[in-house]
Design a protein around this motif. Structure first.
Motif, PDB file in Angstrom:
ATOM      1  N   SER A 110       0.804  -1.218   0.000  1.00 51.03           N
ATOM      2  CA  SER A 110       0.000   0.000   0.000  1.00 51.03           C
ATOM      3  C   SER A 110       0.837   1.267   0.000  1.00 51.03           C
ATOM      4  O   SER A 110       0.522   2.236  -0.705  1.00 51.03           O
ATOM      5  CB  SER A 110      -0.929   0.001   1.221  1.00 51.03           C
ATOM      6  N   PHE A 111       1.898   1.282   0.792  1.00 54.85           N
ATOM      7  CA  PHE A 111       2.628   2.521   1.044  1.00 54.85           C
ATOM      8  C   PHE A 111       3.890   2.684   0.202  1.00 54.85           C
ATOM      9  O   PHE A 111       4.539   3.726   0.275  1.00 54.85           O
ATOM     10  CB  PHE A 111       3.013   2.606   2.520  1.00 54.85           C
ATOM     11  N   ASN A 112       4.250   1.661  -0.581  1.00 51.67           N
ATOM     12  CA  ASN A 112       5.534   1.764  -1.262  1.00 51.67           C
ATOM     13  C   ASN A 112       5.489   1.458  -2.754  1.00 51.67           C
ATOM     14  O   ASN A 112       6.036   2.209  -3.552  1.00 51.67           O
ATOM     15  CB  ASN A 112       6.548   0.823  -0.600  1.00 51.67           C
ATOM     16  N   THR A 113       4.864   0.373  -3.133  1.00 51.93           N
ATOM     17  CA  THR A 113       5.058  -0.184  -4.478  1.00 51.93           C
ATOM     18  C   THR A 113       4.786   0.828  -5.590  1.00 51.93           C
ATOM     19  O   THR A 113       5.665   1.098  -6.422  1.00 51.93           O
ATOM     20  CB  THR A 113       4.154  -1.419  -4.663  1.00 51.93           C
ATOM     21  N   ILE A 114       3.600   1.385  -5.626  1.00 55.37           N
ATOM     22  CA  ILE A 114       3.236   2.287  -6.718  1.00 55.37           C
ATOM     23  C   ILE A 114       4.038   3.586  -6.661  1.00 55.37           C
ATOM     24  O   ILE A 114       4.444   4.132  -7.699  1.00 55.37           O
ATOM     25  CB  ILE A 114       1.725   2.581  -6.687  1.00 55.37           C
ATOM     26  N   PHE A 115       4.303   4.088  -5.455  1.00 55.20           N
ATOM     27  CA  PHE A 115       5.007   5.364  -5.317  1.00 55.20           C
ATOM     28  C   PHE A 115       6.452   5.260  -5.817  1.00 55.20           C
ATOM     29  O   PHE A 115       6.934   6.133  -6.535  1.00 55.20           O
ATOM     30  CB  PHE A 115       4.972   5.801  -3.851  1.00 55.20           C
ATOM     31  N   THR A 116       7.125   4.188  -5.441  1.00 52.72           N
ATOM     32  CA  THR A 116       8.486   4.002  -5.938  1.00 52.72           C
ATOM     33  C   THR A 116       8.493   3.726  -7.435  1.00 52.72           C
ATOM     34  O   THR A 116       9.382   4.176  -8.158  1.00 52.72           O
ATOM     35  CB  THR A 116       9.161   2.838  -5.193  1.00 52.72           C
ATOM     36  N   PHE A 117       7.499   3.011  -7.913  1.00 56.41           N
ATOM     37  CA  PHE A 117       7.414   2.723  -9.346  1.00 56.41           C
ATOM     38  C   PHE A 117       7.287   4.005 -10.156  1.00 56.41           C
ATOM     39  O   PHE A 117       8.011   4.206 -11.143  1.00 56.41           O
ATOM     40  CB  PHE A 117       6.224   1.802  -9.608  1.00 56.41           C
ATOM     41  N   THR A 118       6.378   4.893  -9.763  1.00 57.69           N
ATOM     42  CA  THR A 118       6.198   6.125 -10.528  1.00 57.69           C
ATOM     43  C   THR A 118       7.453   7.000 -10.494  1.00 57.69           C
ATOM     44  O   THR A 118       7.808   7.626 -11.497  1.00 57.69           O
ATOM     45  CB  THR A 118       5.000   6.925  -9.990  1.00 57.69           C
ATOM     46  N   PHE A 178       8.266   9.401   5.031  1.00 58.42           N
ATOM     47  CA  PHE A 178       7.380   8.315   5.450  1.00 58.42           C
ATOM     48  C   PHE A 178       7.681   7.038   4.665  1.00 58.42           C
ATOM     49  O   PHE A 178       7.817   5.952   5.249  1.00 58.42           O
ATOM     50  CB  PHE A 178       5.918   8.729   5.238  1.00 58.42           C
ATOM     51  N   MET A 179       7.794   7.147   3.353  1.00 60.65           N
ATOM     52  CA  MET A 179       7.980   5.957   2.531  1.00 60.65           C
ATOM     53  C   MET A 179       9.350   5.324   2.715  1.00 60.65           C
ATOM     54  O   MET A 179       9.516   4.109   2.584  1.00 60.65           O
ATOM     55  CB  MET A 179       7.766   6.288   1.052  1.00 60.65           C
ATOM     56  N   ASN A 180      10.343   6.144   3.001  1.00 59.81           N
ATOM     57  CA  ASN A 180      11.677   5.594   3.214  1.00 59.81           C
ATOM     58  C   ASN A 180      11.843   4.949   4.585  1.00 59.81           C
ATOM     59  O   ASN A 180      12.885   4.346   4.852  1.00 59.81           O
ATOM     60  CB  ASN A 180      12.733   6.680   3.033  1.00 59.81           C
ATOM     61  N   PHE A 181      10.825   5.071   5.439  1.00 61.53           N
ATOM     62  CA  PHE A 181      10.926   4.499   6.779  1.00 61.53           C
ATOM     63  C   PHE A 181       9.882   3.409   7.040  1.00 61.53           C
ATOM     64  O   PHE A 181      10.221   2.291   7.415  1.00 61.53           O
ATOM     65  CB  PHE A 181      10.797   5.593   7.836  1.00 61.53           C
TER      66      PHE A 181
END
Length: 376
Positions: free
Chosen positions: A84-92, A108-111
């Motif tokens: 929920s908190f990482n996959t799509i955000f890092t992909f984009t 937030f995402m890096n932690f």
């Protein structure tokens, strides 16, 4: 784990000292972005739905609330957090080189998702040790559910602690050059040696050390269950218990092997020398490696459904409205909803009390008759 942000994305300065984006060479064509979007979206949907059902099956059914299943709930929650908190955000960010989500979410995402990954491997280790004690040392006290909850809290505290540097060294930048404006979320380490040794240390305590412990423990457990001799004459009940334990251990070994296979390429990727960033196909390699690592969050529900009849019944119940899903069957009636279990227990208790009352009344009548006979 290692940082989720693609290390091939970075910002440099031109000869005049003005910043410009060095990520344009890694920006993928729109058709490639669309093509990669399908497998990444599939990860998120499968992980959220599958792990959500796992959590529901355990928490909504009284007979499923065992120590091992509490750990499986924690593992499912960690996988949902990763998806929920990482996959799509890092992909984009990886395919555009532009961070759209602001400064707060950068930290937030890096932690948080990296903490969830650490919690996943620690949870697998806790399950392994719990099974080891229960099977190899059956006379020792079993872990209680209260103790399991305390262990889960300790797991998240340890996971957060080892990932604190990722939050400390996260940085968010916004650049303007001519008519272009873009943002970057990345790590700014004091030097390359600090980054390298932190990655090595994190890989050791989040990957190799837990896997070594689990390999040794599950080897001993496997020898005990499959090669060990049963003292005396084995009863049917004992054989059924051994069969059930073997199934649980088999399921957990498959979960651990899946984790190992999915995350190994990702760890190796971040230990490659800096020169790899200049390779023109590095972005495609990173997207494939990152997808494999993130896909681990969706496999566990399939494994549970495949190897455990109670989870299979729960999935069939939850997805009974889907075309092609067989009707749920629970032949041993072992999986019951809380409300049903409580009402059944109440009915049984009422029957027992009524039976006891009748027995007491009958006993009183017999005593009176004996008394009357004696008097006569």
């Amino acid at each position: 784990m290692d940082n989720f942000i693609n290390e091939s994305t970075h910002v440099v300065e031109n000869s005049t000292g003005e910043p410009f984006s060095a990520t344009n060479q890694f920006k993928l064509p729109e058709w490639q972005v669309a093509l990669w979007s399908f497998p990444y979206t599939a990860i998120v949907l499968a992980a959220i739905v599958g792990n959500g059902i796992v959590i529901w099956v355990v928490l909504a059914h009284a007979n499923m609330r065992t120590v091992t299943n509490y750990f499986l709930v924690n593992l499912a929650f960690a996988d949902v957090s990763i998806a929920s908190f990482n996959t799509i955000f890092t992909f984009t960010f990886s395919v555009t080189g532009d961070w759209y989500y602001g400064k707060f979410y950068c930290y937030f995402m890096n932690f948080v998702p990296t903490t969830a990954v650490s919690a996943s491997i620690y949870t697998l280790t806790a399950i392994c040790l719990e099974r080891y004690i229960a099977i190899v040392h059956p006379l020792k006290p079993r872990m209680s559910r209260v103790c399991a909850k305390s262990v889960i809290i300790a797991i998240w505290l340890c996971a957060a602690t080892v990932n604190v540097p990722l939050c400390i060294y996260s940085h968010f930048y916004t650049f303007k050059y001519r008519e272009e404006e873009w943002s970057v979320c990345r790590f700014q380490w004091p030097d390359d040696n600090v980054k390298f040794w932190y990655d090595v240390g994190l890989m050791t305590i989040n990957y190799f050390m837990p896997l070594l412990v689990m390999a040794v423990a599950y080897s001993i457990v496997g020898f005990t269950l499959w090669a060990g001799k049963i003292p005396g004459e084995a009863t049917q009940r004992h054989l059924e218990q051994m069969k059930a334990k073997r199934k649980v251990v088999k399921m957990m070994v498959i979960v651990v092997v899946t984790f190992c296979v999915c995350w190994l390429p990702y760890h190796v990727f971040f230990l490659l020398p800096p020169g790899y960033k200049e390779w023109k196909h590095i972005q495609q390699v990173y997207l494939a490696v990152f997808w494999l690592a993130m896909s681990n969050s969706m496999y566990n529900p399939f494994i549970y459904c495949w190897l455990n009849k109670r989870f299979r019944y729960g999935f069939q119940t939850a997805l009974r409205w889907c075309p092609g899903v067989p009707a749920p069957k629970d032949p041993d009636s072992s999986l019951k909803m809380n409300r049903f279990t409580k009402s059944t227990s109440t009915q049984i208790s009422t029957v027992r009390l009524h039976t006891i009352h009748k027995s007491v009344s009958a006993g009183s009548r017999i005593a009176r008759r004996v008394s009357e006979t004696s008097v006569v």
